[in-house]
Structure formats: structure tokens, C-alpha cells
Design a protein around this motif. Structure first.
Motif, short mmCIF file in Angstrom:
data_model
loop_
_atom_site.label_atom_id
_atom_site.label_comp_id
_atom_site.label_asym_id
_atom_site.label_seq_id
_atom_site.Cartn_x
_atom_site.Cartn_y
_atom_site.Cartn_z
N MET A 149 1.62 7.45 2.68
CA MET A 149 2.27 8.03 4.11
C MET A 149 3.53 8.25 3.97
N VAL A 150 4.28 8.45 4.20
CA VAL A 150 5.52 8.80 3.87
C VAL A 150 6.10 6.89 5.05
N GLY A 151 5.57 7.03 6.07
CA GLY A 151 6.10 5.61 6.06
C GLY A 151 5.66 4.39 6.40
N GLU A 152 4.91 4.84 5.28
CA GLU A 152 4.03 3.07 4.12
C GLU A 152 6.12 3.14 3.11
N ILE A 153 5.81 4.08 2.76
CA ILE A 153 6.93 4.31 1.72
C ILE A 153 8.10 3.84 2.27
N GLY A 154 7.96 3.77 3.29
CA GLY A 154 9.86 3.90 3.95
C GLY A 154 9.35 2.36 4.02
N ALA A 155 8.73 1.74 4.67
CA ALA A 155 8.00 0.31 5.33
C ALA A 155 8.34 -0.59 3.85
N HIS A 156 7.72 -0.11 2.67
CA HIS A 156 7.04 -0.53 1.73
C HIS A 156 8.98 -0.90 0.80
N LEU A 157 9.60 0.63 1.49
CA LEU A 157 11.23 0.08 0.75
C LEU A 157 11.78 -0.01 1.37
N ASP A 158 12.14 -0.92 2.88
CA ASP A 158 13.07 -1.16 3.86
C ASP A 158 13.62 -0.14 3.97
N MET A 159 13.70 0.98 4.30
CA MET A 159 14.06 2.64 3.68
C MET A 159 14.00 3.31 4.86
N PRO A 160 14.88 4.01 6.07
CA PRO A 160 14.96 4.65 6.70
C PRO A 160 14.48 5.64 6.36
N LEU A 161 13.59 6.30 7.28
CA LEU A 161 13.05 7.93 7.15
C LEU A 161 14.09 8.70 6.96
N SER A 162 15.18 8.91 7.37
CA SER A 162 15.58 10.07 6.76
C SER A 162 16.31 10.27 5.79
#
Length: 104
Positions: free
Chosen positions: A36-49
């Protein structure tokens, strides 16, 4: 994926950014289940925007696919597309290069 110079250049340009390469590698690790997009952001510590920008470039290059699952977006690596680029790059490997005729 059938590849040509333009498609290969777009895919390689998309992967030519460190953040997008990290996203793609993470999705490859996730396998066919994707993330899920949120999981990708969490794994990479990247803001969703920021992540959305990189996902858009990878999707336009045909390197990822996304499907909506309720309010979430499931993202998967399209490894066949990358294989197509690599196959295209290596398609004439070791065939030799014929000398060009010289102008007199």
C-alpha cells in the motif's frame, strides 16, 4: 513489454533518481503482493506528497501498476517491464560493429 529507444529512455530516466530507485527496489522485494502507498512511505520514511510524485513517474514509465483497494492504493513492481528494458539493451550483444565507410 516491447521496448524501443524512447520507452527504454523513459524507464531508465525514471530509475535514474535515487528515491524512485529505492521505491522500485522495495516493491520488487515485496513481490507480487505489492505494498500500500502508506506502507511504502513508512518503509522509506518519505512524505506521501513526495512519494506520490515519484510513484507518478514510475507509473508513467510502466514500471509499476496501481489498483485501488477501498481507500488505499496497492502498488506493485512491473518486473516484466524492467526485463523488457534490459532485454532491449542487450538484444544485440556481441554481434560486433561494422566499420563505417570513410568519406573521401
Amino acid at each position: 513489454m516491447t521496448c524501443d529507444d524512447d520507452k527504454a529512455a523513459i524507464a531508465l530516466a525514471a530509475l535514474g533518481h535515487a528515491a524512485r530507485l529505492s521505491v522500485f527496489r522495495l516493491l520488487v522485494k515485496a513481490g507480487p503482493d505489492g505494498l500500500m502507498v502508506g506502507e511504502i512511505g513508512a518503509h522509506l520514511d518519505m512524505p506521501l506528497s513526495t512519494l506520490a510524485h515519484h510513484l507518478r513517474a514510475l507509473k508513467q514509465a510502466g514500471l509499476i501498476s496501481q489498483t485501488r483497494a477501498g481507500r488505499e492504493v496497492l502498488t506493485r513492481a512491473e518486473t516484466a517491464a524492467l526485463h523488457g528494458v534490459v532485454d532491449y539493451l542487450l538484444s544485440e550483444c556481441c554481434q560486433g560493429v561494422h566499420p563505417r565507410a570513410q568519406s573521401a
